[in-house]
Enzyme design. Structure first.
Site: not given
Length: 335
Positions: A180, A208, A287, A289, A304
């Protein structure tokens, strides 16, 4: 692990050794019990693997360094029920539904919902899910998961000079991260504006994961940033059992550790359903991720999304790293 598990240095060494033995025992248990196997997890109280086995013969097998737990349903039955819910949901589920997963400790399929968002569509979804199998149960939560799309775990990088995400693990030719974070062709730069490279592949939702192909002059290292003055070696990607300790690195919150709660969870994000995520009670915040997850020195996955925060705690999901490597034909850079 010393900080988050309350262990001494010797305790950490003991715990890691126990989890390594449990990893080997899990492989044996799957073969030993075959269709009766109902899942397994590391039990810190005993320092051993706990193996759930369906049927009256569960306690008849010997020679395995594990605790046998007789249960009603095999893992295949539970996973089939979860898969049926996957088919019912398709690409999306009602917004109040957080996700669903096989909970091997309770021998059930858990469907989680946001208690503040239960409407008629959620109730209808739950009715269909509970009709799939008697082992399906509903658990209410206070928050809903969202992707951590703005900043990074590990070292930061910027997407098209705007959104920020994390380097998961270095691979030959680039690094893996969350899907993403960017679409194919998106530019990735470091904190000083130097070009890392471009997204060569990305999938989200459904899965993802993504990878960024880096250019000449970019140095790739097989480490995870600990934000405690240390880098942590990456020496493989062997996946550890449910119940094992796992640590996550993110540029918003640093490094945090806790436990793996379930594997193969389906998570219903606002953007759509994502399959085969690993559920943990490690905290994270927007933040973090794309950041890296390690158990001992074995790469586990990339962040994720989740719910909660690192003040009050929360639930965080990661995409396992081996499917990412397989999808794009990549190999980790090891130390």
């Amino acid at each position: 692990m010393k900080r988050d598990f309350g262990l001494s240095a010797e305790g950490v060494e003991t715990r890691l050794a126990q989890e390594e033995r449990a990893r080997g025992a899990e492989v044996v248990a799957r073969k030993l019990y075959g269709s009766a196997y109902a899942g397994s997890w590391f039990d810190p109280a005993t320092g051993k693997l706990a193996v759930a086995v369906a049927g009256a013969t569960a306690a008849d097998r010997t020679g395995l360094d594990a605790t046998v737990v007789p249960v009603a349903h095999s893992y295949a039955q539970l996973d089939a029920a979860k898969t049926a819910i996957d088919r019912q949901a398709g690409r999306a589920a009602p917004g109040g539904v957080n996700g669903w997963y096989v909970d091997v400790r309770t021998n059930t399929v858990v469907v989680t919902v946001n208690r503040h968002k239960v409407d008629a569509s959620v109730k209808a979804f739950l009715e269909r899910a509970e009709a799939v199998h008697e082992a399906v149960r509903v658990v209410e939560e206070d928050h809903s998961p969202v992707p951590y799309a703005d900043v990074v775990g590990g070292w930061p990088y910027w997407i098209n000079n705007a959104g920020r995400c994390s380097i998961g693990f270095a691979v030959y030719g680039g690094f893996v991260t969350a899907g993403h974070c960017g679409t194919p062709g998106s530019q990735a730069t470091d904190q000083y504006g130097a070009l890392y490279g471009y997204f060569a592949g990305s999938t989200f939702p459904y899965y993802d994961y993504a990878w960024v192909q880096t250019g000449a002059g970019v140095n790739l290292w097989g480490y995870m940033e600990g934000y405690d003055g240390y880098w942590y070696y990456v020496r493989g990607s062997a996946q550890v059992p449910v119940g094992s300790g796992v640590c996550r690195s993110g540029s918003t919150t640093g490094m945090w550790c806790n436990y793996i709660q379930a594997r193969g969870q389906t998570v219903n994000y606002p953007q759509g359903v994502v399959y085969n995520l690993t559920r943990t009670n490690v905290c994270a915040q927007p933040g973090d991720s794309g950041g890296s997850w390690l158990s001992s020195n074995q790469a586990q996955g990339v962040t994720s999304g989740g719910s909660g925060n690192c003040s009050s705690g929360g639930t965080t999901y990661y995409q396992e790293v081996n499917p990412i490597l397989s999808a794009y034909g990549l190999s980790l850079i090891l130390t």
